[in-house]
Design a protein around this motif. Structure first.
Motif, PDB file in Angstrom:
ATOM      1  N   ASP A  16      -2.952  -8.398   1.449  1.00 30.19           N
ATOM      2  CA  ASP A  16      -1.889  -8.258   0.466  1.00 30.19           C
ATOM      3  C   ASP A  16      -1.842  -6.844  -0.090  1.00 30.19           C
ATOM      4  OD1 ASP A  16      -1.225 -10.862   0.860  1.00 30.19           O
ATOM      5  OD2 ASP A  16      -2.183 -11.624  -0.959  1.00 30.19           O
ATOM      6  N   VAL A  17      -0.853  -6.614  -0.949  1.00 26.51           N
ATOM      7  CA  VAL A  17      -0.657  -5.288  -1.520  1.00 26.51           C
ATOM      8  C   VAL A  17      -1.853  -4.857  -2.365  1.00 26.51           C
ATOM      9  CG1 VAL A  17       0.729  -3.961  -3.146  1.00 26.51           C
ATOM     10  CG2 VAL A  17       1.865  -5.447  -1.469  1.00 26.51           C
ATOM     11  N   ASN A  20      -5.378  -3.394  -1.223  1.00 23.34           N
ATOM     12  CA  ASN A  20      -5.355  -2.024  -0.703  1.00 23.34           C
ATOM     13  C   ASN A  20      -5.340  -0.975  -1.805  1.00 23.34           C
ATOM     14  OD1 ASN A  20      -4.907  -2.024   2.419  1.00 23.34           O
ATOM     15  ND2 ASN A  20      -3.581  -3.650   1.652  1.00 23.34           N
ATOM     16  N   ILE A  45       2.684   0.189  -7.599  1.00 23.79           N
ATOM     17  CA  ILE A  45       2.169  -0.794  -6.650  1.00 23.79           C
ATOM     18  C   ILE A  45       1.902  -2.123  -7.343  1.00 23.79           C
ATOM     19  CG2 ILE A  45       0.247  -1.312  -5.097  1.00 23.79           C
ATOM     20  CD1 ILE A  45       0.051   1.813  -4.722  1.00 23.79           C
ATOM     21  N   ASP A  49       3.727  -5.746  -6.533  1.00 22.38           N
ATOM     22  CA  ASP A  49       2.988  -6.973  -6.233  1.00 22.38           C
ATOM     23  C   ASP A  49       3.395  -8.109  -7.162  1.00 22.38           C
ATOM     24  OD1 ASP A  49       0.591  -8.248  -4.777  1.00 22.38           O
ATOM     25  OD2 ASP A  49       0.125  -8.566  -6.887  1.00 22.38           O
ATOM     26  N   ARG A  59       3.593 -11.045   0.296  1.00 16.49           N
ATOM     27  CA  ARG A  59       2.825  -9.964  -0.321  1.00 16.49           C
ATOM     28  C   ARG A  59       1.904  -9.280   0.680  1.00 16.49           C
ATOM     29  NH1 ARG A  59       0.124 -13.189  -5.069  1.00 16.49           N
ATOM     30  NH2 ARG A  59      -0.637 -11.164  -5.777  1.00 16.49           N
ATOM     31  N   VAL A  61       0.994  -6.765   3.372  1.00 19.09           N
ATOM     32  CA  VAL A  61       1.634  -5.467   3.600  1.00 19.09           C
ATOM     33  C   VAL A  61       2.311  -5.367   4.962  1.00 19.09           C
ATOM     34  CG1 VAL A  61       0.169  -4.206   1.988  1.00 19.09           C
ATOM     35  CG2 VAL A  61      -0.576  -4.480   4.373  1.00 19.09           C
ATOM     36  N   PHE A  96       3.090   3.249   1.394  1.00 14.42           N
ATOM     37  CA  PHE A  96       3.331   2.693   2.718  1.00 14.42           C
ATOM     38  C   PHE A  96       3.071   3.716   3.826  1.00 14.42           C
ATOM     39  CE2 PHE A  96       5.463  -0.612   0.248  1.00 14.42           C
ATOM     40  CZ  PHE A  96       5.001  -1.744   0.905  1.00 14.42           C
ATOM     41  N   LEU A  99      -0.584   3.503   4.350  1.00  8.40           N
ATOM     42  CA  LEU A  99      -0.932   2.301   5.114  1.00  8.40           C
ATOM     43  C   LEU A  99      -0.730   2.521   6.613  1.00  8.40           C
ATOM     44  CD1 LEU A  99       0.629  -0.465   2.814  1.00  8.40           C
ATOM     45  CD2 LEU A  99      -1.809  -0.131   3.281  1.00  8.40           C
ATOM     46  N   GLU A 104      -3.109   0.102   8.867  1.00  6.58           N
ATOM     47  CA  GLU A 104      -2.907  -1.216   8.267  1.00  6.58           C
ATOM     48  C   GLU A 104      -1.564  -1.815   8.678  1.00  6.58           C
ATOM     49  OE1 GLU A 104      -5.016  -3.071   6.411  1.00  6.58           O
ATOM     50  OE2 GLU A 104      -6.541  -1.541   6.820  1.00  6.58           O
ATOM     51  N   THR A 108       6.336   2.026   8.491  1.00  6.83           N
ATOM     52  CA  THR A 108       6.640   1.816   7.080  1.00  6.83           C
ATOM     53  C   THR A 108       7.990   1.130   6.921  1.00  6.83           C
ATOM     54  OG1 THR A 108       7.174   2.904   4.978  1.00  6.83           O
ATOM     55  CG2 THR A 108       7.487   4.210   6.972  1.00  6.83           C
TER      56      THR A 108
END
Length: 309
Positions: A16-17, A20, A45, A49, A59, A61, A96, A99, A104, A108
Motif C-alpha cells: 500500500d501507499v 512506502n 502522501i 492514502d 491503496r 501502489v 510515484f 516508486l 515497486e 507512474t
C-alpha cells in the motif's frame, strides 16, 4: 485481492501507499531535502492514502491508477487554494517517480497527468498604514514587545522565510556588518543584509531583553517562555500582533511578498533580489514581484514623465 499488472510481482501489488512512506522519507533525507519539503511530501502522501481508503479505492501502489489520482486532486481543489493543490500534485509526482526508480511499480500513473492550473493571483503586500499599526503595538519595552518588533523588522527588511528566521542562532547575526547568515532551502546558506532601523531593534532585543531571559544561555536567537521560539510560535506571534493591529490572518510570507515589492520599487535588480531572497528561478521573482506591480508601473511612468518635463 488486487491483481498485479504484467511485469510486476504479485507481492508488490499488495504494497500500500503508507508502508512506502518511511523508505521515501529516508530517500528524501539522503537527497538533503529540507525538513519543510519532506513534511510537504509526506503530508500529501498521507492525504492520498486517507482519501483512497475513504472512497474505497485501491491503496496498493501498483494498482493506483490515473483516475484515482485525478479524483484526489479534484477533491483537493475543492478544499484548498489552487496553489496548494498544485503542491500536492508535485509531491505525489515525486513519490510515484521514486516508486518507479525503486522497482515497486513499472510505470507512474501520473505520466500523462497535468498539474492543476494556478490562476495568476498576485499576493497582497503590507501597506504603510498596516506597518504603522504593527510598530504601534510593539512600541513598548517589555521582552515580548522588543522581541516581536525585532522579528517584524527583520522579516520585512530581509524577506527571509519563517523556517530561516526560526533557525537563526545568536552567532548568525553579524552586528558589525548588519547581516544575518541563514540556512535556506536545499541546505543552501546565504548572507542577508538588514538596515539601520532593524539593527537598532535587534540591539534592543539582544542587549537589553534577551540577556535577562531565563534561557539566555541557549544558542537560538529567538526565545519564548520555554526556550527556543519555534516556527509554530512565530506564526502564532504574528497572528496575535496582527489582530492587535487590526490585520486579520497576518502570516510570515506576507512580509516576504512585501519585501520583494519594496525592493523592486526601489530599483533593485532582479538578479540581486534573487540572491538575497534565496531564489534560483526568475519565475519566483515574477510571482512575488507581481504584488502591487501595477502600482510600481504607474510610479515608473510618472518618474519618466517628470524627467521629460
Amino acid at each position: 485481492m488486487a491483481k498485479a499488472p504484467a511485469g510486476v510481482p504479485e507481492d508488490t501489488a499488495q504494497a500500500d501507499v503508507l508502508p512506502n512512506l518511511a523508505s521515501f522519507g529516508r530517500h528524501l533525507r539522503a537527497a538533503n531535502k529540507s525538513p519543510l519539503t519532506i513534511k510537504s511530501y509526506t503530508e500529501a502522501i498521507r492525504q492520498l492514502d486517507a482519501f483512497l481508503a475513504a472512497r474505497g479505492m485501491p491503496r496498493a501502489v501498483a494498482v493506483v491508477r490515473r483516475e484515482h489520482l485525478e479524483t484526489f486532486i479534484e477533491d483537493q481543489l475543492a478544499r484548498l487554494r489552487p496553489a496548494s493543490a498544485a503542491n500536492r500534485y508535485r509531491s505525489l509526482q515525486q513519490f510515484f517517480r521514486w516508486l518507479v526508480d525503486e522497482g515497486e511499480i513499472r510505470d507512474t500513473p501520473m505520466a500523462k497527468m497535468k498539474p492543476p492550473t494556478v490562476p495568476d493571483e498576485p499576493p497582497t503586500v503590507l501597506t504603510d498604514a498596516d506597518l504603522a499599526g504593527l510598530w504601534k503595538v510593539t512600541a513598548g519595552t517589555t521582552f515580548d514587545e522588543r522581541r516581536d518588533r525585532a522579528i517584524l523588522r527583520l522579516l520585512l527588511d530581509s524577506g527571509i522565510r519563517r523556517a530561516e528566521l526560526a533557525g537563526l542562532r545568536l552567532e548568525d547575526v553579524d552586528r558589525d556588518q548588519d547581516v544575518v547568515l541563514v540556512m535556506g532551502k536545499g541546505r543552501r546558506p546565504r548572507t542577508v543584509p538588514y538596515d539601520r532601523e532593524t539593527a537598532r531593534d535587534l540591539d534592543r532585543y539582544i542587549d537589553r531583553a534577551r540577556k535577562a531571559h531565563p534561557h539566555a544561555d541557549e544558542p537560538w536567537l529567538w526565545l519564548g517562555k520555554k526556550g527556543r521560539l519555534t516556527e509554530t510560535g512565530i506564526a502564532q506571534l504574528l497572528r496575535r500582533r496582527g489582530r492587535e493591529a487590526g490585520l486579520a490572518g497576518l502570516h510570515p510570507h506576507l512580509f516576504r511578498h512585501t519585501f520583494a515589492h519594496r525592493e523592486l520599487a526601489r530599483g533593485m535588480q532582479e538578479t540581486d533580489l534573487m540572491r538575497i531572497a534565496g531564489w534560483r528561478s526568475r519565475q519566483m521573482v515574477a510571482r512575488y514581484g507581481a504584488s502591487a506591480g501595477h502600482e510600481r508601473a504607474i510610479a515608473a511612468y510618472r518618474t519618466l514623465r517628470d524627467r521629460d518635463r
